[in-house]
Design an enzyme around this catalytic site. Structure first.
Site, PDB file in Angstrom:
ATOM      1  N   GLU A 125      51.525  52.787  52.746  1.00  0.00           N
ATOM      2  CA  GLU A 125      51.198  51.378  53.012  1.00  0.00           C
ATOM      3  C   GLU A 125      50.334  50.837  51.882  1.00  0.00           C
ATOM      4  O   GLU A 125      49.648  51.616  51.192  1.00  0.00           O
ATOM      5  CB  GLU A 125      50.422  51.277  54.332  1.00  0.00           C
ATOM      6  CG  GLU A 125      49.129  52.069  54.253  1.00  0.00           C
ATOM      7  CD  GLU A 125      48.403  52.209  55.591  1.00  0.00           C
ATOM      8  OE1 GLU A 125      48.000  51.181  56.114  1.00  0.00           O
ATOM      9  OE2 GLU A 125      48.227  53.344  56.057  1.00  0.00           O
ATOM     10  N   LYS A 127      47.376  49.531  49.618  1.00  0.00           N
ATOM     11  CA  LYS A 127      45.922  49.690  49.624  1.00  0.00           C
ATOM     12  C   LYS A 127      45.340  48.308  49.338  1.00  0.00           C
ATOM     13  O   LYS A 127      45.467  47.789  48.227  1.00  0.00           O
ATOM     14  CB  LYS A 127      45.482  50.692  48.552  1.00  0.00           C
ATOM     15  CG  LYS A 127      44.000  50.980  48.570  1.00  0.00           C
ATOM     16  CD  LYS A 127      43.679  52.138  47.633  1.00  0.00           C
ATOM     17  CE  LYS A 127      42.250  52.612  47.775  1.00  0.00           C
ATOM     18  NZ  LYS A 127      41.258  51.604  47.456  1.00  0.00           N
ATOM     19  N   ASP A 129      42.825  45.392  48.568  1.00  0.00           N
ATOM     20  CA  ASP A 129      41.607  45.310  47.762  1.00  0.00           C
ATOM     21  C   ASP A 129      40.625  44.325  48.409  1.00  0.00           C
ATOM     22  O   ASP A 129      40.523  43.173  48.005  1.00  0.00           O
ATOM     23  CB  ASP A 129      41.961  44.869  46.343  1.00  0.00           C
ATOM     24  CG  ASP A 129      40.865  45.208  45.361  1.00  0.00           C
ATOM     25  OD1 ASP A 129      39.875  45.842  45.778  1.00  0.00           O
ATOM     26  OD2 ASP A 129      40.996  44.839  44.179  1.00  0.00           O
ATOM     27  N   TYR A 237      44.152  49.473  59.870  1.00  0.00           N
ATOM     28  CA  TYR A 237      44.906  50.634  59.394  1.00  0.00           C
ATOM     29  C   TYR A 237      44.289  51.976  59.789  1.00  0.00           C
ATOM     30  O   TYR A 237      44.814  53.028  59.459  1.00  0.00           O
ATOM     31  CB  TYR A 237      45.115  50.574  57.877  1.00  0.00           C
ATOM     32  CG  TYR A 237      43.828  50.415  57.071  1.00  0.00           C
ATOM     33  CD1 TYR A 237      42.864  51.407  57.053  1.00  0.00           C
ATOM     34  CD2 TYR A 237      43.599  49.273  56.322  1.00  0.00           C
ATOM     35  CE1 TYR A 237      41.696  51.264  56.332  1.00  0.00           C
ATOM     36  CE2 TYR A 237      42.428  49.110  55.595  1.00  0.00           C
ATOM     37  CZ  TYR A 237      41.483  50.118  55.608  1.00  0.00           C
ATOM     38  OH  TYR A 237      40.336  49.972  54.900  1.00  0.00           O
ATOM     39  N   LYS A 325      47.122  54.951  42.934  1.00  0.00           N
ATOM     40  CA  LYS A 325      46.654  53.705  42.324  1.00  0.00           C
ATOM     41  C   LYS A 325      47.671  53.155  41.323  1.00  0.00           C
ATOM     42  O   LYS A 325      48.365  53.917  40.652  1.00  0.00           O
ATOM     43  CB  LYS A 325      45.320  53.953  41.588  1.00  0.00           C
ATOM     44  CG  LYS A 325      44.201  54.465  42.490  1.00  0.00           C
ATOM     45  CD  LYS A 325      43.710  53.445  43.496  1.00  0.00           C
ATOM     46  CE  LYS A 325      42.692  52.503  42.931  1.00  0.00           C
ATOM     47  NZ  LYS A 325      41.360  53.072  42.772  1.00  0.00           N
ATOM     48  N   CYS A 419      23.224  32.973  15.027  1.00  0.00           N
ATOM     49  CA  CYS A 419      23.363  32.805  16.468  1.00  0.00           C
ATOM     50  C   CYS A 419      24.016  31.452  16.761  1.00  0.00           C
ATOM     51  O   CYS A 419      23.526  30.428  16.288  1.00  0.00           O
ATOM     52  CB  CYS A 419      21.987  32.874  17.129  1.00  0.00           C
ATOM     53  SG  CYS A 419      22.026  32.434  18.869  1.00  0.00           S
ATOM     54  N   CYS A 422      21.252  29.086  18.735  1.00  0.00           N
ATOM     55  CA  CYS A 422      20.025  28.545  18.123  1.00  0.00           C
ATOM     56  C   CYS A 422      20.053  28.557  16.605  1.00  0.00           C
ATOM     57  O   CYS A 422      19.101  28.131  15.972  1.00  0.00           O
ATOM     58  CB  CYS A 422      18.815  29.314  18.627  1.00  0.00           C
ATOM     59  SG  CYS A 422      18.730  30.981  17.966  1.00  0.00           S
ATOM     60  N   CYS A 442      20.794  38.114  17.802  1.00  0.00           N
ATOM     61  CA  CYS A 442      20.132  36.902  17.358  1.00  0.00           C
ATOM     62  C   CYS A 442      18.660  37.236  17.142  1.00  0.00           C
ATOM     63  O   CYS A 442      18.030  37.858  17.990  1.00  0.00           O
ATOM     64  CB  CYS A 442      20.274  35.836  18.438  1.00  0.00           C
ATOM     65  SG  CYS A 442      19.123  34.482  18.244  1.00  0.00           S
ATOM     66  N   CYS A 448      15.544  30.934  20.995  1.00  0.00           N
ATOM     67  CA  CYS A 448      16.942  30.884  21.408  1.00  0.00           C
ATOM     68  C   CYS A 448      16.996  30.616  22.918  1.00  0.00           C
ATOM     69  O   CYS A 448      16.506  31.426  23.700  1.00  0.00           O
ATOM     70  CB  CYS A 448      17.627  32.197  21.070  1.00  0.00           C
ATOM     71  SG  CYS A 448      19.353  32.207  21.535  1.00  0.00           S
TER      72      CYS A 448
HETATM   73  S1  IVH Z   1      42.608  54.593  54.965  1.00  0.00           S
HETATM   74  C1  IVH Z   1      39.538  58.129  55.729  1.00  0.00           C
HETATM   75  N1  IVH Z   1      44.215  52.644  54.347  1.00  0.00           N
HETATM   76  O1  IVH Z   1      40.314  52.069  50.475  1.00  0.00           O
HETATM   77  C2  IVH Z   1      39.962  57.018  54.857  1.00  0.00           C
HETATM   78  N2  IVH Z   1      42.081  52.666  53.358  1.00  0.00           N
HETATM   79  O2  IVH Z   1      39.385  54.208  48.779  1.00  0.00           O
HETATM   80  C3  IVH Z   1      40.468  55.865  55.645  1.00  0.00           C
HETATM   81  N3  IVH Z   1      41.652  50.758  51.880  1.00  0.00           N
HETATM   82  O3  IVH Z   1      37.258  52.566  52.108  1.00  0.00           O
HETATM   83  C4  IVH Z   1      40.910  54.774  54.776  1.00  0.00           C
HETATM   84  N4  IVH Z   1      43.578  49.767  52.184  1.00  0.00           N
HETATM   85  O4  IVH Z   1      38.286  50.238  52.179  1.00  0.00           O
HETATM   86  C5  IVH Z   1      43.012  53.190  54.155  1.00  0.00           C
HETATM   87  N5  IVH Z   1      45.714  50.942  53.936  1.00  0.00           N
HETATM   88  C6  IVH Z   1      44.532  51.490  53.743  1.00  0.00           C
HETATM   89  C7  IVH Z   1      43.580  50.904  52.904  1.00  0.00           C
HETATM   90  C8  IVH Z   1      42.364  51.533  52.719  1.00  0.00           C
HETATM   91  C9  IVH Z   1      42.412  49.700  51.579  1.00  0.00           C
HETATM   92  C10 IVH Z   1      40.322  50.975  51.339  1.00  0.00           C
HETATM   93  C11 IVH Z   1      39.259  51.243  52.355  1.00  0.00           C
HETATM   94  C12 IVH Z   1      38.668  52.561  51.976  1.00  0.00           C
HETATM   95  C13 IVH Z   1      39.061  52.676  50.544  1.00  0.00           C
HETATM   96  C14 IVH Z   1      39.122  54.118  50.131  1.00  0.00           C
END
Ligand code: IVH
Length: 703
Positions: A125, A127, A129, A237, A325, A419, A422, A442, A448
């Protein structure tokens, strides 16, 4: 008019004044904190003020009833309460390529003792941000929401989480556990992020660097009505404490959450083996820029919860999950121009202004170029087509120039030698080994504007001029108002304030008032005369810290002597240069920094103005022929003839270096009664040991 309060004693009179001052000060801090989101004191200092107010009100109850103090008492609490997570919130290990994904799968199989062909399923799934959050439901009702914090303890953001539409206040459907902690990511969508930043900019408020910062800043608002105006989203999640499990697999758990009314990510897939995981990774990667929110990878989790339990954790990450990643994102664009930014230490940092380009769903218009050498190494020129890279949080960087797209007639970039703010000369320092520092700086330290505020803060700081009441916040405030821009302005502040023609009166500024203004002027007045070493240090010259300032003060005795030498020292090989160079502990790098400072005409002007206001006290120059000059001395035991500080100061004045512990470098140990391990060690090392009297005799001060 209010009825005058009966005054029974001078103490009460004092208490009244103090009470008024405290109420005024606390009210000002409250306004800065709650309304401007810009605190003007540390939490500890604020608490101390509040405690003091309480104390006075306890002793003089007639003061306590005032509307003002009650109003202050009702101000919302300063901080979020801490929440201890019942089940810690852990993090994930990372993998970056297919080989590492295969290794992850193999490791899981090995750990579980599964052969290569035994079935093993994973979820994959996005990740997200954003920032993770634990949301606790008791009997289906939301009772608490907490940030991850350090994984063990987070902050209570319940009121704010309630404003998020993806987070239901009540879970519905069948099978909701009586205790159900849902974990997931709070994030902001790109459109909302752009709109928020636009609104912030229009209102003159700070804008956010990326959607994650915007989400975090919005969630951590003390006022939840502000959070409510910031559209935040949530994907569930994972989970924390559960009184019973609604499902036996990762995928079914997420499905159950969806059934309870929580938002879950639609791009969760079940994969069997590394091949399918990587395929899903590619599919998500291809969609990334169309998702409408930031993701930074794909998370793989063993699906079967019984297997998850067997796999357990290594340190702070589960063995059953990993984050794959995305590689740093790249894009090609045109570098329009190179601008120079001036940091607070005067460092000139080149910044590439780019033709806007989308890199990983984010529009990039600037990239850092680090320094002159970096530009030269990559031969980056204005007008070039360049490859820009953005990796996670990192500021976008220029990877390389697309050579065959270089416009004809382009010229190598010529790093400015002045600089841009200034116009003072820029210098590139040479270190002890004769190697040039990578950074141009500078030299207009005191004039400045880019550096001025930071320099002023240093000037007033505790080890420098130590001006009470002129802390960082106050300096920023006066600088913004244009009332203090150079050190001399501090000392003319009262005169200018008293001028009947002056339109701005400090006592009318919020947070100042009569008493604090009077106190401020008094503490400024008290510094019109100041130790030479402090004065030198306060100037904030490069490489002249507290110790070097003291060395210079002791050597030259007066500021004028130092100034004359520094001016003459501009010339390498000059006598003055050699003199500074030869001061114990001071080398040529310091001599050069000193010379550079005084060679800058702007600095001289600022100094002249300052010296009209402040008189650095002359210092007795050190006898360089003293019997202990250049020696390293340690004092130990209960000294009876002098305090430790006194002993240290006197020894240093005679050119000795005072150390705290005994080593092979120690020349003399002065031992008072009760000396223990240091004395033993000195004897062991054969170091000369003296009693206090012997020491005094040695330095010619014995009786
Ligand atoms: S599972 C035991 N699923 O990634 C770990 N984390 O690098 C449970 N995150 O602190 C986390 N999407 O903030 C999980 N689909 C996802 C996620 C996810 C983002 C973040 C989360 C976690 C960090 C770890």
């Amino acid at each position: 008019m209010k009825a005058p309060v009966p005054i029974a004693s001078p103490t009460q009179l004092e208490a009244r004044a103090e009470h008024a001052r405290l109420v005024e000060e606390i009210a000002a801090h409250d306004v800065s904190y709650h309304q401007r989101d810009a605190p003007t004191v540390s939490d500890a200092d604020y608490d101390a003020l509040r405690r003091r107010l309480e104390k006075i009100e306890k002793a003089f109850p007639e003061l306590a009833g005032s509307a003002v103090s009650q109003q202050i008492g009702a101000a919302p609490s300063e901080k979020f309460a801490k929440v201890r997570h019942v089940v810690p919130m852990l993090s994930l290990g990372n993998v970056f390529d297919e080989a590492e994904v295969e290794e992850f799968v193999a490791r899981v199989r090995r750990f579980l003792g599964l052969g290569e062909t035994a079935p093993l399923a994973f979820t994959a799934e996005p990740k997200i941000d954003g920032l993770s959050c634990n949301i606790r439901y008791v009997d289906g009702a939301l009772t608490q929401a907490a940030t991850r914090g350090d994984g063990f303890e987070g902050e209570d953001v319940t009121a704010n989480a309630r404003t998020i539409t993806d987070v239901p206040h009540k879970l519905h459907g069948r099978g909701v556990p009586s205790i159900c902690e849902v974990r997931g990511e709070i994030y902001m969508r790109h459109v909302d992020f752009a709109a928020l930043n636009e609104r912030q900019a229009k209102d003159g408020e700070k804008t956010f660097a990326n959607p994650r910062n915007a989400a975090a800043g919005s969630l951590r608002q003390l006022d939840s009505t502000i959070t409510a105006q910031r559209p935040l989203h949530f994907f569930a999640y994972a989970w924390g404490e559960m009184s019973e499990m609604p499902a036996a697999s990762q995928r079914e758990m997420v499905k159950a959450f969806a059934g309870f009314g929580l938002a879950t990510n639609p791009r969760l897939a079940l994969c069997r083996g590394a091949g399918e995981l990587t395929a899903h990774f590619r599919a998500i990667e291809a969609e990334r820029s169309k998702l409408g929110y930031d993701i930074d990878g794909v998370v793989y989790k063993v699906d079967d919860l019984a297997l998850q339990a067997r796999l357990g954790f290594v340190s702070r990450s589960p063995r059953w999950a990993v984050a794959h990643k995305f590689p740093a994102e790249q894009a090609t664009t045109v570098l329009r121009k190179i601008d120079i930014q001036v940091g607070r230490t005067g460092a000139l940092t080149p910044v590439a202004r780019l033709e806007p380009v989308t890199v990983g769903g984010v529009v990039v218009t600037n990239a850092t170029l680090h320094n002159e050498d970096e530009i030269a190494r990559k031969d980056i020129r204005e007008g070039d087509t360049v490859v820009v890279q953005r990796a996670g949080d990192v500021i976008p960087q220029i990877v390389e120039v697309v050579a065959d797209k270089r416009p004809v007639g382009s010229k190598p970039y010529d790093f400015p030698k002045k600089c841009p703010v200034c116009d003072s000369a820029a210098v590139r320092e040479v270190d002890e080994k004769g190697e040039a520092d990578a950074v141009w700086r500078c030299s207009g330290g005191l004039v400045c504007p880019a550096q001025a505020v930071e320099r002023l803060k240093h000037f007033c700081s505790r080890l420098a001029m130590d001006i009470e009441g002129l802390g960082d916040k106050q300096i920023e405030f006066f600088f913004e108002k244009g009332l203090i821009t150079t050190p001399a302005d501090i000392f003319t502040l009262q005169r200018r304030d008293a001028d009947p023609a002056s339109l701005t009166k400090i006592r009318n500024f919020e947070g100042f008032g009569e008493t604090s203004t009077r106190n401020l002027f008094a503490s400024i007045e008290a510094r019109r005369s100041i130790g030479l070493n402090r004065f030198i240090y306060a100037l904030g010259m490069r490489r002249i810290g507290e110790t070097n300032a003291r060395r210079l003060a002791r050597h030259f005795g007066t500021f004028e002597a130092l100034r004359a030498a520094a001016r003459a020292a501009k010339e390498r090989g000059s006598e003055a240069r050699a003199e500074i160079n030869n001061i114990s502990g001071v080398g040529d790098v310091v001599a050069e920094a000193l010379a550079d400072f005084f060679a800058e005409a702007h600095n001289e002007e600022v100094l002249d103005a300052l010296l009209k206001e402040v008189a650095p006290e002359p210092m007795a120059a050190v006898k360089s022929d003293s019997p202990v000059a250049g020696k390293t001395v340690v004092f130990t035991g209960a000294l009876e003839k002098f305090t430790r500080d006194e002993a240290k100061a006197r020894a240093e004045r005679l050119g000795a270096k005072v150390a705290g512990s005994v080593s092979k470098k120690t020349d003399i140990l002065v031992a008072g009664p009760g000396a223990g391990s240091k004395l033993a060690k000195a004897r062991e090392l054969g170091i000369e040991t003296l009693t206090e009297d012997e020491w005094l005799a040695r330095i010619g001060e014995g009786t």
